[in-house]
Design an enzyme around this catalytic site. Structure first.
Site, PDB file in Angstrom:
ATOM      1  N   TYR A  66     -11.249   9.920  -6.316  1.00 36.30           N
ATOM      2  CA  TYR A  66     -10.758  11.280  -6.520  1.00 36.30           C
ATOM      3  C   TYR A  66     -11.150  11.732  -7.921  1.00 36.30           C
ATOM      4  O   TYR A  66     -10.648  11.236  -8.923  1.00 36.30           O
ATOM      5  CB  TYR A  66      -9.249  11.362  -6.348  1.00 36.30           C
ATOM      6  CG  TYR A  66      -8.727  10.942  -4.994  1.00 36.30           C
ATOM      7  CD1 TYR A  66      -9.543  10.985  -3.871  1.00 36.30           C
ATOM      8  CD2 TYR A  66      -7.419  10.495  -4.838  1.00 36.30           C
ATOM      9  CE1 TYR A  66      -9.059  10.594  -2.630  1.00 36.30           C
ATOM     10  CE2 TYR A  66      -6.932  10.114  -3.598  1.00 36.30           C
ATOM     11  CZ  TYR A  66      -7.760  10.151  -2.495  1.00 36.30           C
ATOM     12  OH  TYR A  66      -7.289   9.761  -1.271  1.00 36.30           O
ATOM     13  N   SER A 213      -2.725  13.486   5.003  1.00 31.45           N
ATOM     14  CA  SER A 213      -2.908  14.818   5.613  1.00 31.45           C
ATOM     15  C   SER A 213      -1.893  15.070   6.735  1.00 31.45           C
ATOM     16  O   SER A 213      -2.261  15.479   7.838  1.00 31.45           O
ATOM     17  CB  SER A 213      -4.340  14.964   6.152  1.00 31.45           C
ATOM     18  OG  SER A 213      -5.286  14.787   5.130  1.00 31.45           O
ATOM     19  N   PRO A 214      -0.595  14.845   6.464  1.00 32.87           N
ATOM     20  CA  PRO A 214       0.404  15.003   7.534  1.00 32.87           C
ATOM     21  C   PRO A 214       0.641  16.446   7.953  1.00 32.87           C
ATOM     22  O   PRO A 214       1.297  16.697   8.968  1.00 32.87           O
ATOM     23  CB  PRO A 214       1.666  14.396   6.911  1.00 32.87           C
ATOM     24  CG  PRO A 214       1.491  14.618   5.442  1.00 32.87           C
ATOM     25  CD  PRO A 214       0.021  14.431   5.195  1.00 32.87           C
ATOM     26  N   ARG A 217      -4.108  18.943   6.491  1.00 34.08           N
ATOM     27  CA  ARG A 217      -4.809  19.427   5.291  1.00 34.08           C
ATOM     28  C   ARG A 217      -4.454  20.879   4.991  1.00 34.08           C
ATOM     29  O   ARG A 217      -5.270  21.644   4.482  1.00 34.08           O
ATOM     30  CB  ARG A 217      -6.325  19.257   5.433  1.00 34.08           C
ATOM     31  CG  ARG A 217      -6.757  17.804   5.631  1.00 34.08           C
ATOM     32  CD  ARG A 217      -8.265  17.663   5.636  1.00 34.08           C
ATOM     33  NE  ARG A 217      -8.681  16.318   5.975  1.00 34.08           N
ATOM     34  CZ  ARG A 217      -8.811  15.309   5.117  1.00 34.08           C
ATOM     35  NH1 ARG A 217      -8.538  15.501   3.850  1.00 34.08           N
ATOM     36  NH2 ARG A 217      -9.209  14.117   5.523  1.00 34.08           N
ATOM     37  N   GLY A 218      -3.212  21.236   5.319  1.00 34.88           N
ATOM     38  CA  GLY A 218      -2.715  22.579   5.028  1.00 34.88           C
ATOM     39  C   GLY A 218      -2.822  23.551   6.174  1.00 34.88           C
ATOM     40  O   GLY A 218      -2.165  24.597   6.162  1.00 34.88           O
TER      41      GLY A 218
END
Length: 347
Positions: A66, A213-214, A217-218
């Site tokens: 990252y 990413s629950p 991813r938005g």
């Protein structure tokens, strides 16, 4: 129920069966760096991390890729400035490298060691609570990679070991070398490919599950408006599902309809669905905004009945989702098998 003002107690849970205790919801920190476009202001992100810890979210998730590297440095600064090391559980990862603009995966023992030492220095800590293999190197027997990680545990530099995007058979082989504490996989309403084999395997072996990413991813929080406002450089622009908004927007709309009925947000409904999948499940939603963070912990106050769970799942059935969940499906669990240990002669 207002999403940003509700006081919510974040419980502590045991992650896996090896002794690690974490907040029942973590904080994914990748989007604070340039994973979703431009990095966010450092001081703002440090304040957000401090707010998370003060709110009871102490399980911080990062990776050496990252940034690359800058996200670990950010977390190290946040912990140092707040004197927070003893209050948090740091999870970081190794394995994904970017060489000449291309992603590469490496699980060679020498690389394991060098990657770990570099992460330790960037985080400015004495040990790492949970160290993941970020992706599986299909050239190297998983036993070889795990052997070096086991040494790190024996040396007191790593407390617990995890895997990310690993198949059921890879999990079993790794667990036979040293107990695995957590498996991190993408898991949300529209990403459920791990449920047939990986979830049962983890539960059989006493391994915790950490969904990344629950909230899709938005997308499950904002739907088409999110996609319309993505900036250049945002990784999500490459996601097949984000390129099929006209089809997939129905999923968001129906989740949002349920949220309206329940007096909460779509993000909270999507996240509550993940929490309801079991006490061994610790999602790590990421955000760069205080209000979104507060909404996320507000999901603990959303109760879903079995009928509502089934209704949500019907919205995002396999047939209802268009596009693969990941832009790099070749680097997910479906291609994580490694050669047998007997074949190893080194890279």
């Amino acid at each position: 129920m207002t999403s940003s003002s509700l006081a919510v107690a974040v419980p502590k849970v045991k992650l896996g069966s090896q002794g690690l205790v974490v907040s029942a919801q973590g904080l994914g920190c990748a989007c604070m760096s340039n994973t979703y476009g431009l990095p966010k202001p450092e001081l703002d992100m440090i304040k957000l991390i401090h707010h998370a810890v003060d709110s009871g979210v102490t399980f911080l998730d990062t990776s050496d890729v990252y940034g690359p590297h800058t996200n670990e440095i950010l977390i190290g600064k946040a912990l140092k400035e707040g004197g927070l090391r003893d209050k948090v559980q740091i999870a970081t990862k190794f394995g994904i490298r970017v060489i000449d603009g291309q992603r590469d995966v490496c699980g060679d023992p020498a690389y394991v060691r060098s990657a770990f030492e570099a992460s330790l220095k960037r985080l400015d800590v004495d040990f790492i609570d949970l160290y993941y293999i970020h992706r599986i190197d299909t050239r190297v027997p998983i036993e070889v990679t795990m052997g070096e990680m086991k040494k790190l545990v024996e040396e007191g530099k790593v407390k617990y070991i995890g895997l990310s995007e690993a198949s059921a058979s890879t999990i079993r082989r790794a667990h036979a070398v040293h107990p695995i504490t957590a498996v991190q996989q993408e898991w949300c309403l529209w990403s459920r490919d791990l449920e047939d084999e990986i979830v049962p395997t983890c539960r059989e072996l006493g391994i915790g599950i950490v969904p990344y990413s629950p909230i899709g991813r938005g997308f499950l929080a904002a739907g088409p408006s999110l996609v319309e406002n993505l900036i250049e450089g945002d990784f999500r622009k490459s996601l097949p599902r984000f390129q099929n908004v006209d089809h997939n927007k129905t999923i968001f709309e129906r989740v949002n309809e349920m949220a309206t009925r329940k007096g909460c947000t779509a993000a909270q409904v999507a996240l509550a669905w993940v929490h309801h999948r079991g006490t061994d499940v610790v999602p790590i939603p990421g955000t760069t905004k205080f209000d979104n963070f507060n909404q996320n912990i507000g999901a603990f106050s959303v109760t879903l009945t079995s009928e509502e769970m089934a209704e949500l799942e019907s919205f995002a059935s396999t047939d209802g989702v268009k596009g693969e969940r990941h832009a790099y499906m070749q680097l997910t669990w479906i291609n994580s098998e490694t050669p047998p240990l007997s074949s190893w002669k080194g890279l």
